[in-house]
Design a protein around this motif. Structure first.
Motif, short mmCIF file in Angstrom:
data_model
loop_
_atom_site.label_atom_id
_atom_site.label_comp_id
_atom_site.label_asym_id
_atom_site.label_seq_id
_atom_site.Cartn_x
_atom_site.Cartn_y
_atom_site.Cartn_z
N LYS A 156 0.83 -1.21 0.00
CA LYS A 156 0.00 0.00 0.00
C LYS A 156 0.86 1.26 0.00
O LYS A 156 0.54 2.25 -0.67
CB LYS A 156 -0.93 0.00 1.21
CG LYS A 156 -1.99 -1.09 1.18
CD LYS A 156 -2.99 -0.83 0.07
CE LYS A 156 -4.04 -1.93 -0.02
NZ LYS A 156 -4.95 -1.92 1.13
N GLN A 157 1.97 1.22 0.74
CA GLN A 157 2.86 2.39 0.80
C GLN A 157 3.43 2.72 -0.58
O GLN A 157 3.44 3.88 -1.01
CB GLN A 157 3.99 2.11 1.79
CG GLN A 157 4.98 3.25 1.94
CD GLN A 157 6.15 2.89 2.84
OE1 GLN A 157 6.56 1.71 2.91
NE2 GLN A 157 6.68 3.86 3.56
N GLN A 160 0.74 3.99 -3.03
CA GLN A 160 0.40 5.41 -2.80
C GLN A 160 1.49 6.31 -3.36
O GLN A 160 1.21 7.36 -3.94
CB GLN A 160 0.22 5.66 -1.30
CG GLN A 160 -0.38 7.02 -0.98
CD GLN A 160 -1.78 7.18 -1.55
OE1 GLN A 160 -2.64 6.31 -1.39
NE2 GLN A 160 -2.03 8.30 -2.23
N PHE A 163 1.05 6.42 -7.06
CA PHE A 163 -0.12 7.23 -7.38
C PHE A 163 0.23 8.72 -7.31
O PHE A 163 -0.11 9.50 -8.21
CB PHE A 163 -1.25 6.90 -6.41
CG PHE A 163 -2.58 7.48 -6.80
CD1 PHE A 163 -3.49 6.73 -7.53
CD2 PHE A 163 -2.93 8.77 -6.42
CE1 PHE A 163 -4.71 7.26 -7.89
CE2 PHE A 163 -4.16 9.32 -6.78
CZ PHE A 163 -5.06 8.55 -7.52
N GLU A 164 0.92 9.12 -6.25
CA GLU A 164 1.27 10.54 -6.08
C GLU A 164 2.27 11.00 -7.13
O GLU A 164 2.19 12.12 -7.64
CB GLU A 164 1.82 10.77 -4.67
CG GLU A 164 0.81 10.53 -3.56
CD GLU A 164 -0.45 11.39 -3.72
OE1 GLU A 164 -0.34 12.53 -4.21
OE2 GLU A 164 -1.54 10.92 -3.36
N LEU A 190 -5.23 -0.05 -4.14
CA LEU A 190 -5.60 0.88 -3.07
C LEU A 190 -7.08 0.76 -2.71
O LEU A 190 -7.53 1.39 -1.74
CB LEU A 190 -5.29 2.32 -3.48
CG LEU A 190 -3.80 2.65 -3.66
CD1 LEU A 190 -3.64 4.03 -4.30
CD2 LEU A 190 -3.08 2.60 -2.31
N LEU A 192 -9.74 1.94 -4.19
CA LEU A 192 -10.42 3.23 -4.21
C LEU A 192 -11.91 3.04 -4.49
O LEU A 192 -12.31 2.12 -5.20
CB LEU A 192 -9.81 4.12 -5.29
CG LEU A 192 -8.34 4.52 -5.10
CD1 LEU A 192 -7.93 5.52 -6.18
CD2 LEU A 192 -8.10 5.10 -3.72
#
Length: 369
Positions: A156-157, A160, A163-164, A190, A192
């Motif tokens: 997950k880290q 993310q 994604f950023e 993630l 979403l």
């Protein structure tokens, strides 16, 4: 029934029954043992030990050269290929992902590229996708229930972070759909919400409404194993295929959705379900309309070969198997722990369904990276 008719029925029925039992036995053996004991060369196929599940097809030579240069520390050939792709978004994505796959193993070239060109959106886009690959590597290939909490947290880290980074790329290159493909792919890991995914998808399709690779990734989000359901995945596939231009390779999406449904069963059936003739025809037409060396065609051909085998069209399926070999790392084979074994079982079924043995109609392709 008169005795004469009874006798006639028996005379006709016994051979038919014997043939049916013999055919069923051959199918069962093929599904169990694959091509073991079969002279595959007579069908223009390669021996099982020569099949390679590391790739779904050969890498385009210029892309192979660029990735080799990257491993040796030179980012410029890859950067030139990305620039040359222009607004051929599928081509751009193919090059970008091949470069990004190098970075988790060797990233000195990418660091040098970003250092020398800190504002280059292409370098940032490759970095964002490389972070995505790192995330999936950290997670591993197992099911969530079999994955440790530490692995899932790292997954997950990194997702993310990818994604950023992709969001930053989108600001640098507002016309480019590539960072949005990275975000759409990260969205399923993630988990979403649907509303947020639809917003991302709207941004992506505003830039490239029929992006092939983006649609494959979006379908995964809508599958039951991630954030959707069989119904939602089927609807997405049908609508995307129907709205695509004539002869679009997006015609393969309904086949993909059907394979995904088959995988939901406890038995993990490799080849299950049936495909309407109209769907098979649409994929055939689309595949005939693109160059043989188009990387997307290999992804489509794997799925079509499987679907044709299911449909009992063994001879036609074998034509595609010949073209694909030795590369067997595509879906649906790669969904299984032993892709080579699954592929081999499918082509064995195609041989049985093709009827009597006959010589190959095409030479065995040599392939090459």
């Amino acid at each position: 029934m008169p005795p004469v008719l009874q006798y006639t029925a028996i005379v006709i029925g016994l051979p038919v029954l014997a043939w049916a039992l013999w055919s069923s036995a051959r199918l069962a053996r093929a599904n169990r043992k694959g091509t073991a004991g079969v002279d595959v060369a007579a069908y223009g196929l390669l021996p099982r030990e020569e099949l390679d599940a590391s790739e779904y097809g050969p890498t385009a030579p210029e892309v192979a050269d660029a990735t080799l240069a990257a491993r040796q520390g030179d980012w410029r050939p890859g950067a030139a290929l990305l620039a040359a792709a222009g607004q051929d978004w599928d081509r751009r994505w193919y090059v970008l992902t091949r470069l990004a796959q190098v970075a988790p193993e060797e990233d000195a070239w990418l660091t040098a590229w970003r250092t020398e060109r800190p504002d280059d959106p292409d370098a940032a886009a490759v970095h964002a996708q490389a972070l995505l690959y790192l995330a999936w590597h950290a997670r591993g290939a197992g099911y969530a229930n079999d994955t440790s909490a530490d692995r899932l947290a790292r997954f997950k880290q990194l997702l993310q972070a990818a994604f950023e980074e992709a969001r930053s790329v989108a600001a640098l290159a507002p016309h480019d759909p590539s960072p949005w493909v990275t975000m759409v792919t990260a969205a399923r890991g993630l988990v979403l919400p649907h509303e947020e995914f639809r917003r991302l998808w709207s941004e992506l399709t505003a830039r490239a409404p029929h992006h092939f690779y983006a649609h494959l990734n979006a379908l995964q989000y809508w599958c039951a194993k991630w954030c959707g359901s069989d119904r939602l995945a089927h609807r997405f596939a049908q609508e995307a295929a129907a709205s695509a231009p004539p002869q679009s390779l997006l015609a393969v999406l309904p086949l993909e959705a059907a394979f995904e449904r088959a995988l939901q069963g406890a038995a993990q059936v490799p080849l299950a379900g049936r495909h309407p003739k109209s769907e098979l025809d649409a994929v055939r037409t689309a595949l005939a309309a693109v160059p043989a060396d188009d990387p997307r065609s290999r992804l489509v051909r794997h799925r079509l070969a499987a679907a044709l085998t299911l449909a009992g069209k063994g001879s036609e399926a074998l034509e595609h198997f010949r073209i694909l070999e030795p590369w067997v790392g595509g879906e649906p084979w790669s969904y299984h722990a032993n892709p080579v074994g699954m592929y081999d079982r499918a082509r064995a079924l195609a041989i049985v369904k093709a009827g009597k043995r006959r010589a190959a109609t095409a030479p065995v392709p040599t392939g090459g990276r």
